[in-house]
Motif scaffolding. Sequence first.
Motif, short mmCIF file in Angstrom:
data_model
loop_
_atom_site.label_atom_id
_atom_site.label_comp_id
_atom_site.label_asym_id
_atom_site.label_seq_id
_atom_site.Cartn_x
_atom_site.Cartn_y
_atom_site.Cartn_z
N THR A 69 0.84 -1.21 0.00
CA THR A 69 0.00 0.00 0.00
C THR A 69 0.87 1.25 0.00
O THR A 69 0.59 2.23 -0.71
CB THR A 69 -0.93 0.01 1.22
N PHE A 70 1.94 1.23 0.79
CA PHE A 70 2.86 2.35 0.83
C PHE A 70 3.47 2.62 -0.55
O PHE A 70 3.54 3.76 -1.00
CB PHE A 70 3.97 2.07 1.84
N LEU A 71 3.88 1.55 -1.21
CA LEU A 71 4.49 1.70 -2.53
C LEU A 71 3.52 2.32 -3.52
O LEU A 71 3.91 3.15 -4.37
CB LEU A 71 4.98 0.34 -3.03
N LYS A 72 2.24 1.97 -3.42
CA LYS A 72 1.23 2.51 -4.32
C LYS A 72 1.02 4.01 -4.11
O LYS A 72 0.55 4.70 -5.01
CB LYS A 72 -0.10 1.78 -4.12
N THR A 73 1.38 4.52 -2.93
CA THR A 73 1.20 5.95 -2.66
C THR A 73 2.32 6.80 -3.25
O THR A 73 2.18 8.03 -3.33
CB THR A 73 1.14 6.21 -1.14
N LEU A 74 3.42 6.18 -3.65
CA LEU A 74 4.56 6.94 -4.16
C LEU A 74 4.41 7.20 -5.65
O LEU A 74 4.19 6.29 -6.44
CB LEU A 74 5.86 6.14 -3.90
N LYS A 75 4.55 8.47 -6.02
CA LYS A 75 4.37 8.86 -7.42
C LYS A 75 5.54 8.41 -8.28
O LYS A 75 5.36 7.83 -9.35
CB LYS A 75 4.18 10.37 -7.52
N ASN A 76 6.76 8.68 -7.83
CA ASN A 76 7.96 8.27 -8.56
C ASN A 76 8.91 7.54 -7.61
O ASN A 76 9.91 8.11 -7.16
CB ASN A 76 8.66 9.48 -9.17
N PRO A 77 8.57 6.30 -7.27
CA PRO A 77 9.37 5.58 -6.27
C PRO A 77 10.75 5.19 -6.79
O PRO A 77 10.95 5.04 -8.01
CB PRO A 77 8.53 4.34 -5.99
N PRO A 78 11.71 5.05 -5.89
CA PRO A 78 13.01 4.48 -6.28
C PRO A 78 12.81 3.01 -6.66
O PRO A 78 11.68 2.49 -6.58
CB PRO A 78 13.84 4.61 -5.00
N LYS A 79 13.87 2.35 -7.03
CA LYS A 79 13.77 0.92 -7.25
C LYS A 79 13.50 0.23 -5.91
O LYS A 79 14.00 0.66 -4.88
CB LYS A 79 15.05 0.40 -7.89
N VAL A 80 12.69 -0.82 -5.97
CA VAL A 80 12.26 -1.47 -4.73
C VAL A 80 12.51 -2.97 -4.78
O VAL A 80 12.23 -3.63 -5.79
CB VAL A 80 10.76 -1.22 -4.48
N ILE A 81 13.07 -3.49 -3.69
CA ILE A 81 13.21 -4.93 -3.50
C ILE A 81 12.40 -5.29 -2.27
O ILE A 81 12.66 -4.79 -1.17
CB ILE A 81 14.68 -5.34 -3.30
N PHE A 82 11.38 -6.12 -2.44
CA PHE A 82 10.57 -6.53 -1.31
C PHE A 82 11.33 -7.55 -0.46
O PHE A 82 12.03 -8.42 -0.98
CB PHE A 82 9.27 -7.17 -1.78
N THR A 83 11.18 -7.45 0.85
CA THR A 83 11.72 -8.44 1.78
C THR A 83 10.59 -8.87 2.69
O THR A 83 9.99 -8.04 3.37
CB THR A 83 12.87 -7.85 2.62
N THR A 84 10.28 -10.16 2.71
CA THR A 84 9.16 -10.63 3.51
C THR A 84 9.28 -12.10 3.83
O THR A 84 9.99 -12.84 3.15
CB THR A 84 7.82 -10.38 2.77
N ALA A 85 8.60 -12.52 4.87
CA ALA A 85 8.57 -13.93 5.26
C ALA A 85 7.38 -14.65 4.66
O ALA A 85 7.17 -15.84 4.92
CB ALA A 85 8.53 -14.05 6.78
N TYR A 86 6.60 -13.95 3.83
CA TYR A 86 5.36 -14.51 3.32
C TYR A 86 5.39 -14.62 1.80
O TYR A 86 5.17 -13.63 1.09
CB TYR A 86 4.18 -13.64 3.77
N PRO A 87 5.64 -15.82 1.27
CA PRO A 87 5.77 -16.01 -0.18
C PRO A 87 4.50 -15.72 -0.97
O PRO A 87 4.56 -15.47 -2.16
CB PRO A 87 6.18 -17.49 -0.31
N GLU A 88 3.35 -15.71 -0.30
CA GLU A 88 2.09 -15.49 -1.02
C GLU A 88 1.98 -14.07 -1.58
O GLU A 88 1.13 -13.78 -2.42
CB GLU A 88 0.89 -15.76 -0.10
#
Length: 244
Positions: A69-88
């Motif tokens: 949701t946070f990423l969707k709020t950014l108009k021109n985001p930097p490059k993003v690598i998700f880190t999570t314990a949830y593969p879904e």
Amino acid sequence: MNELKTIRCLVVDDEPPAREVIRRYVQDVPTLHLAGECANAVQALGALQQQAIDLIFLDIRMPQLDGTTFLKTLKNPPKVIFTTAYPEYALEGYELDVVDYLLKPVRFDRFLKAVNKAFPLGSQQADTTSVLSTPAAQEEKKSESFVYFRADRKMQKVMLHDILYIESMKDYVKIVTTAGTLITKQSITSVEAMLSEKLFVRTHRSFIVAIEKIRSYTNELIEIETTEIPIGKLYRNGVMKMLA
């Protein structure tokens, strides 16, 4: 000779142990610079407003505002690598055009692969040649290889050379080491993805073994210390080829 450019990184995760892992990895790579750490999306927004960021390591499941949701709020985001314990969450991450998706606990080699995917060799934005081009540094990493597993409400470090075998127990995985046993809520497939193929081999849908810890084997069984571990039919050819 091209001058190495610094990649400014922001780590966003509500769990201090998880931030520590990424922080250490960033500090170990010459071309990466840790520009900041944030425990939630609100802090991350403030950090992005205060300085230029090239790459965000972003956790997905956080309080108040999750990573997607946070990423969707950014108009021109930097490059993003998700880190999570949830593969879904992987599919949703790729739909948001993130660079990569790192499953916790994050391995250093997988971290490097994601960084080089974000900034390929020869990239005009940043030259990350030195990330993978130092043999001495790679050997040092190999000798100190470890992974983190979530257990007892914290991330626990396990040295790879201490692992004897790993056993799946429905929704949980048991990691048996020379120091004891650790149980974590994780699939054996996700654990397998964290481990080096040169050090570990999947012998059965429910078992992974450390190759150097094998005392003896047949076409059907592997012996590690006093434990006999089955070799499944679907895995037999690969196991025999690895051990030959």
